[in-house]
Design a protein around this motif. Structure first.
Motif, PDB file in Angstrom:
ATOM      1  N   ASP A 103      30.743   2.621  24.540  1.00 56.50           N
ATOM      2  CA  ASP A 103      29.718   1.634  24.914  1.00 56.50           C
ATOM      3  C   ASP A 103      28.408   2.007  24.211  1.00 56.50           C
ATOM      4  OD1 ASP A 103      28.125   0.743  28.115  1.00 56.50           O
ATOM      5  OD2 ASP A 103      27.813   0.020  26.067  1.00 56.50           O
ATOM      6  N   GLY A 104      28.004   1.189  23.260  1.00 56.17           N
ATOM      7  CA  GLY A 104      26.777   1.452  22.487  1.00 56.17           C
ATOM      8  C   GLY A 104      27.044   2.277  21.237  1.00 56.17           C
ATOM      9  N   ALA A 105      27.670   3.426  21.432  1.00 57.79           N
ATOM     10  CA  ALA A 105      27.886   4.342  20.297  1.00 57.79           C
ATOM     11  C   ALA A 105      28.678   3.663  19.183  1.00 57.79           C
ATOM     12  CB  ALA A 105      28.597   5.607  20.768  1.00 57.79           C
ATOM     13  N   ALA A 132      28.102  -4.696  16.689  1.00 56.54           N
ATOM     14  CA  ALA A 132      29.510  -4.446  17.033  1.00 56.54           C
ATOM     15  C   ALA A 132      29.529  -3.710  18.368  1.00 56.54           C
ATOM     16  CB  ALA A 132      30.185  -3.608  15.949  1.00 56.54           C
ATOM     17  N   HIS A 133      30.491  -4.032  19.214  1.00 58.72           N
ATOM     18  CA  HIS A 133      30.537  -3.435  20.558  1.00 58.72           C
ATOM     19  C   HIS A 133      31.971  -3.522  21.086  1.00 58.72           C
ATOM     20  CE1 HIS A 133      29.081  -2.315  24.549  1.00 58.72           C
ATOM     21  NE2 HIS A 133      27.881  -2.194  24.070  1.00 58.72           N
ATOM     22  N   ILE A 134      32.340  -2.630  21.965  1.00 59.38           N
ATOM     23  CA  ILE A 134      33.629  -2.819  22.666  1.00 59.38           C
ATOM     24  C   ILE A 134      33.421  -3.972  23.655  1.00 59.38           C
ATOM     25  CG2 ILE A 134      34.486  -0.449  22.442  1.00 59.38           C
ATOM     26  CD1 ILE A 134      33.462   0.045  25.327  1.00 59.38           C
ATOM     27  N   GLU A 135      34.489  -4.685  23.976  1.00 58.04           N
ATOM     28  CA  GLU A 135      34.366  -5.877  24.818  1.00 58.04           C
ATOM     29  C   GLU A 135      33.903  -5.561  26.233  1.00 58.04           C
ATOM     30  OE1 GLU A 135      38.071  -8.001  25.421  1.00 58.04           O
ATOM     31  OE2 GLU A 135      37.199  -9.029  27.159  1.00 58.04           O
ATOM     32  N   GLN A 136      34.324  -4.400  26.743  1.00 62.29           N
ATOM     33  CA  GLN A 136      34.026  -3.990  28.122  1.00 62.29           C
ATOM     34  C   GLN A 136      34.690  -4.921  29.145  1.00 62.29           C
ATOM     35  OE1 GLN A 136      29.568  -3.807  27.465  1.00 62.29           O
ATOM     36  NE2 GLN A 136      29.850  -1.741  28.283  1.00 62.29           N
ATOM     37  N   GLY A 137      35.690  -5.610  28.712  1.00 65.18           N
ATOM     38  CA  GLY A 137      36.483  -6.492  29.580  1.00 65.18           C
ATOM     39  C   GLY A 137      37.890  -6.563  29.006  1.00 65.18           C
ATOM     40  N   ASN A 153      17.024   2.677  25.460  1.00 69.82           N
ATOM     41  CA  ASN A 153      17.204   2.321  26.867  1.00 69.82           C
ATOM     42  C   ASN A 153      17.843   0.953  27.056  1.00 69.82           C
ATOM     43  OD1 ASN A 153      17.119   2.507  29.658  1.00 69.82           O
ATOM     44  ND2 ASN A 153      15.023   1.718  29.789  1.00 69.82           N
ATOM     45  N   GLU A 154      19.022   0.752  26.480  1.00 65.02           N
ATOM     46  CA  GLU A 154      19.733  -0.526  26.700  1.00 65.02           C
ATOM     47  C   GLU A 154      20.252  -0.576  28.130  1.00 65.02           C
ATOM     48  OE1 GLU A 154      23.039  -1.102  27.402  1.00 65.02           O
ATOM     49  OE2 GLU A 154      22.960  -3.267  27.161  1.00 65.02           O
ATOM     50  N   GLU A 155      20.742   0.541  28.657  1.00 63.38           N
ATOM     51  CA  GLU A 155      21.409   0.489  29.963  1.00 63.38           C
ATOM     52  C   GLU A 155      20.444   0.178  31.113  1.00 63.38           C
ATOM     53  OE1 GLU A 155      24.459   0.379  30.349  1.00 63.38           O
ATOM     54  OE2 GLU A 155      25.387   1.247  28.591  1.00 63.38           O
TER      55      GLU A 155
HETATM   56 MN    MN Z   1      26.420  -1.517  25.733  1.00 60.37          MN
END
Ligand code: MN
Ligand code: HGY
Ligand code: MN
Length: 418
Positions: free
Chosen positions: A100-102, A198-203, A133-135
């Motif tokens: 996530d993020g990385a 680019a990001h993982i879907e997280q779903g 600080n995205e989270e």
């Molecule tokens: Mn993220």
């Protein structure tokens, strides 16, 4: 249609990309393989230092802005032109994962490394951005750095935000900058030609549908609230019910009723109480102060408005003998990504031979703010079981590499679009 020559994408190195994820995961590593690298902690600073070192190996120049966004710039033939930006965040949740993020940060670095190794110059500069600080879990609100960059969050309000120990962003940021040792500063904000993340879907959708790549159509809206309930400390053994001003009982009643009212039949609305602080938090003292958070999301602006506007009146109605205050962070409305950028990403996926599916994002991302000031888009990869904000978060190295090839092709095309 994209010119067939995507040979430079062959320079995307699957193993290097994977190994760098494991290296970054070492900063804030948890015993169970997860990552706790919250914003502006020493681990966040160390991860940034590592990134700046990798970036300088390919000649990128580093600078940081007033809210701590870190920019790693690859010069273009026409360095005066507005840059193409790509990036994501390095901060994580307390029980975060390696991706996530990385992934968005390392995919951008890998894309620029591949272009460098293929000796491909671009007309426009390309900037890899690490949004600070995205989270928002240590210092609210979420997506703080990108919303300050686009002007949607006033800088002084961001710098004045405090964590639960009372530490200000301004002081935590000074400490992180001291540790990261990035000397060059730059003004907050600025123009950009386009933004990709680019990001993982997280779903679970890509994994369930069997696609290795997603082209993201938009991001649902988000409202964040903090509710503070005030009562009176009193003795647990001697205080009759009629005399109590019990902040925890009042808060529990509010949360229970809000959850019931925010349970739509279609199960599209997302209502989460993720944090609850009780004071004095002693077993034999009636609680005097409770603060709890509400994270509310919906893809439709009117629905988000409707459900969000229920919260304050309901809390006041259910306060009983206590008093209540409801504070809301800046709202982020649902957004749709630029159609031309979506088309470009689809064409690049086709030219790289990567099957993809179009899908919306349930998670929020820095890209939502960038989309309000420049054509923007996102690429998703599946993640195991759709799990994220969980130490068992996992992704497939082949998916990450192929998404990075598509990102590389899209960045090159945008950076040569003048
Ligand atoms: Mn993220
Ligand atoms: O909360 C979010 O959607 C993001 O993962 N921080
Ligand atoms: Mn996240």
């Amino acid at each position: 249609v994209v010119s067939g020559d995507t040979s430079y994408t062959g320079k995307v190195d699957r193993q290097r990309l994977w190994d760098r994820h494991l290296t970054l995961a070492g900063y804030g590593a948890l015993p169970d393989g997860g990552v706790d690298r919250q914003a502006m902690t020493p681990a966040d600073a160390e991860a940034r230092r590592q990134l700046v070192a990798w970036a300088s190996d390919i000649g990128l120049t580093a600078s940081v802005d007033a809210i701590g966004n870190l920019f790693l710039r690859r010069a273009g033939r026409r360095d005066d032109l507005a840059p193409v930006m790509t990036g994501s965040h390095l901060d994580t949740q307390p029980t975060g994962g390696k991706f996530d993020g990385a992934f968005g940060v390392l995919a951008g670095l890998e894309a620029l490394t591949a272009l460098a190794e293929a000796e491909v110059a671009t007309t426009r500069p390309i900037e890899l951005v690490i949004w600070n600080n995205e989270e928002g879990c240590r210092f609210p609100p979420t997506t703080m750095g990108s919303s300050a960059f686009t002007g949607h969050l006033p800088l002084d309000q961001a710098l004045d935000a405090r964590d639960r120990q009372g530490i200000r962003v301004a002081d935590a940021l000074d400490e992180m900058n001291r540790r990261t040792q990035v000397a060059d500063t730059r003004i907050l904000g600025g123009s950009l030609f386009a933004y990709l993340e680019a990001h993982i879907e997280q779903g679970p959708r890509l994994e369930e549908a069997g696609y290795p790549l997603g082209v993201v159509t938009g991001i649902q809206g988000l409202r964040w609230f903090e509710v503070e309930v005030l009562g009176t400390e009193s003795h647990a053994g001697t205080t009759p019910r009629a005399n109590r001003r019990d902040a925890l009982q009042a808060a529990v009643t509010m949360i229970h009723e809000l959850a019931a009212r925010c349970s739509d039949r279609e199960d599209i609305l997302r209502f989460t109480v993720g944090r609850l602080d009780v004071s004095p938090n002693a077993p034999n003292t009636v609680p005097a102060r409770v603060r709890f958070t509400i994270d509310l999301r919906h893809p439709d602006a009117e629905s988000l408005q409707h459900y969000g506007d229920l919260i304050a009146p309901l809390c006041h109605e259910l306060a009983g003998h206590c008093t209540v205050a409801v504070h809301e962070q800046p709202v982020s409305q649902p957004i749709r990504f630029d159609a031309d950028i979506q088309r470009l990403l689809c064409e690049c996926a086709d030219s790289c031979g990567v099957p993809y599916q179009l899908l919306p994002s349930g998670a929020t991302h820095d890209a939502k703010w960038l989309s309000l000031i420049a054509p923007s888009g996102m690429l998703f990869t599946p993640c195991a079981g759709g799990l994220s904000h969980n130490t068992r978060e996992s992704a497939d190295p082949d998916d990450l590499a192929r998404a990075t090839q598509v990102l590389t092709a899209a960045l090159k095309r945008l950076a040569n679009d003048v």
